[in-house]
Design a protein around this motif. Structure first.
Motif, mmCIF file in Angstrom:
data_model
loop_
_atom_site.group_PDB
_atom_site.id
_atom_site.type_symbol
_atom_site.label_atom_id
_atom_site.label_comp_id
_atom_site.label_asym_id
_atom_site.label_seq_id
_atom_site.Cartn_x
_atom_site.Cartn_y
_atom_site.Cartn_z
ATOM 1 N N GLU A 38 2.088 1.811 -3.505
ATOM 2 C CA GLU A 38 1.011 2.293 -4.375
ATOM 3 C C GLU A 38 0.678 3.755 -4.094
ATOM 4 O O GLU A 38 0.551 4.576 -5.012
ATOM 5 N N LEU A 39 0.563 4.103 -2.823
ATOM 6 C CA LEU A 39 0.219 5.478 -2.452
ATOM 7 C C LEU A 39 1.311 6.457 -2.871
ATOM 8 O O LEU A 39 1.024 7.553 -3.388
ATOM 9 N N GLU B 145 -1.273 6.005 4.837
ATOM 10 C CA GLU B 145 -1.988 7.129 4.230
ATOM 11 C C GLU B 145 -1.489 8.456 4.782
ATOM 12 O O GLU B 145 -1.344 9.436 4.033
ATOM 13 N N SER C 237 0.827 -1.209 0.000
ATOM 14 C CA SER C 237 0.000 0.000 0.000
ATOM 15 C C SER C 237 0.859 1.256 0.000
ATOM 16 O O SER C 237 0.550 2.232 -0.696
ATOM 17 N N GLN D 1 -2.277 0.683 7.937
ATOM 18 C CA GLN D 1 -2.779 1.284 6.702
ATOM 19 C C GLN D 1 -3.014 2.779 6.892
ATOM 20 O O GLN D 1 -2.703 3.580 6.012
#
Length: 470
Positions: A375-376, A453, A372, A449
């Motif tokens: 990807e972010l 973010e 993640s 997660q």
């Protein structure tokens, strides 16, 4: 008058202590003696003591940046708290592997420290169990363990082992590598952040197979690097390698991922020349890369020696060298003793770290959350042309900054700016790489997660606030 310490027969009288105290500098006097309840120092008092009593080469994070250094008071999980109880997301501390102040690690250390803390020359359950547990995480024939205190000590010992086993001196390393700060390990550490590399006799430097910097495919970078290695071996036929050493992911070198086929190729060439292979897993091991427990496993190779460190003790000094029985047996004529390596408390901590990694599924978390993060951050990169590359595996990620107009012209100034602005947003990262233009991201494996973010949002905000070049 009674002496304060009589163990040597030369006690220091209370009167002498009083005279000595009077002569202390005003800065040093700010530090209360151990018997007095410690009143926390202000940041200014703390820095005054550092300036007076710590060698100036011992740097502080953010010392030369707006806001000054970060004055911490505690840590918990993936977070650090300053003296004002402001929370900071720690995206760079790969030492607190399972999280800052993990209660199980604290309990294991406390319990053992209150019972027995002694060296490895005595029979004790902890060292035997930890050696067996650590060896069980490796493929055969890696089965023999030496315990030490740091990655530097581990790599230093690995150098001794290969030179003893092969009766040779030359150790082949890779440009941009960092393997420690002892005289021996600096000689195989071309990375120049911590000290000028010692070009000692017997150290041979090979090219760094950095796919992004070279502008090549993985296959092309591998072919180029192997071709150079063959040429070096041919030109130095009178100096065949005792060993070849590389980090399974080159961390200080810029979070550089070794291209496919590279490690297999250099291992084959090294062994054909009669040398051994060393995998430096000090920063990359214990499940950090997600898909594998040890980063070298992704390349389908088995080293002759593996060195491990930083995360092993989750902040407690603990490291190790793991090797084959053949290499260990050849070292039998040299008794190896390390006063603190393998002490009972360190081993209690190590056992608990291994159990926490397994029982809290932290390797799986590194795989999922790490994917993640990539990807972010790649989404962020798509909005900002000054991000040249985002690379990594698991929770070991690098973001490389370049100047507009040249996709590979390093931009260290932007990397430093982003680091500072992210700190303002409560997110801690650091810069690294030969050009200091790579933001390194290697947080505790309990990183969530939501943390991923927060990290991406902070980097995006920092980049949006950066002034575009004229």
């Amino acid at each position: 008058m009674a002496a304060l310490c009589t163990g040597s027969g030369r006690g220091i009288s209370r009167a002498a202590v009083g005279v000595f105290s009077c002569r202390m500098s005003s800065a040093a006097a700010l530090a209360p003696p151990p018997s007095v309840g410690r009143v926390p120092l202000t940041t200014e008092e703390n820095l005054a003591l550092r300036r007076r009593h710590l060698a100036p080469s011992q740097k502080i994070h953010y010392d030369d940046q707006e806001g000054g250094p970060l004055h911490l008071s505690r840590g918990e999980g993936a977070y650090l708290y300053d003296i004002n109880n402001v929370r900071h997301l720690d995206c760079v501390n790969n030492v607190a592997h399972v999280g800052h102040c993990h209660p199980r690690i604290v309990a294991a250390a406390t319990q053992q420290l209150s019972t027995l803390n002694t060296n490895s020359r005595y029979v004790h359950d902890n060292i035997s169990r930890l050696a067996a547990a650590l060896a069980a995480t490796f493929p055969e024939p890696l089965s023999s363990v030496f315990f030490v205190n740091s990655g530097t000590e581990a790599n230093d010992l690995a150098m001794r082992l290969v030179r003893n086993h092969t009766k040779r001196q030359p150790i082949y390393c890779v440009d941009g590598a960092y393997h420690g700060h002892s005289i021996a390990t600096l000689s195989i550490s071309p990375y120049s952040k911590y000290a000028v590399a010692e070009s000692a006799p017997g150290a041979v430097k090979l090219m760094q197979p950095d796919v992004y910097r070279l502008g090549l495919t993985e296959a092309e970078a591998t072919q180029m690097a192997l071709r150079q290695y063959r040429d070096v071996l041919a030109s130095k036929s009178d100096e065949p390698p005792a060993a070849y050493i590389v980090e399974s992911i080159m961390c200080c070198g810029g979070q550089v991922q070794l291209p496919r086929g590279y490690l297999q190729g250099v291992y084959e060439l090294t062994r054909a020349a009669g040398g051994l292979t060393i995998a430096d897993e000090v920063q990359t091991g214990f499940g950090r890369t997600g898909d594998h427990y040890w980063a070298f496993e992704a390349h389908g190779v088995i080293p002759d020696i593996v060195t491990v460190g930083k995360p092993f003790g989750n902040g407690f000094p603990l490291a190790a060298v793991v090797t084959t029985s053949a290499v260990a047996e050849s070292f039998r004529t040299s008794e190896y003793f390390n006063t603190f390596g393998g002490n009972t408390v360190a081993c209690a901590v190590g056992l608990e770290v291994l159990q926490v990694i397994e029982e809290e599924a932290l390797q799986a978390n590194a795989r999922a959350v790490g994917a993640s993060v990539l990807e972010l951050l790649r989404r962020v990169a798509s909005r900002h042309p000054r991000v040249g590359d985002v690379r990594g595996r698991g929770l070991l990620v690098g973001v490389e900054f370049v100047r507009v107009g040249d996709r590979r012209d390093p931009d260290a100034q932007l990397a430093a700016f982003v680091m500072q602005r992210m700190r303002r947003a409560g997110v801690l990262v650091s810069t690294d790489g030969p050009h200091r233009n790579v933001i390194k991201i290697k947080p505790p494996l309990c990183f969530s997660q939501q943390d991923a973010e927060t990290l991406a949002e902070a980097m995006d905000l920092a980049l949006r606030s950066a002034r575009q070049p004229k």
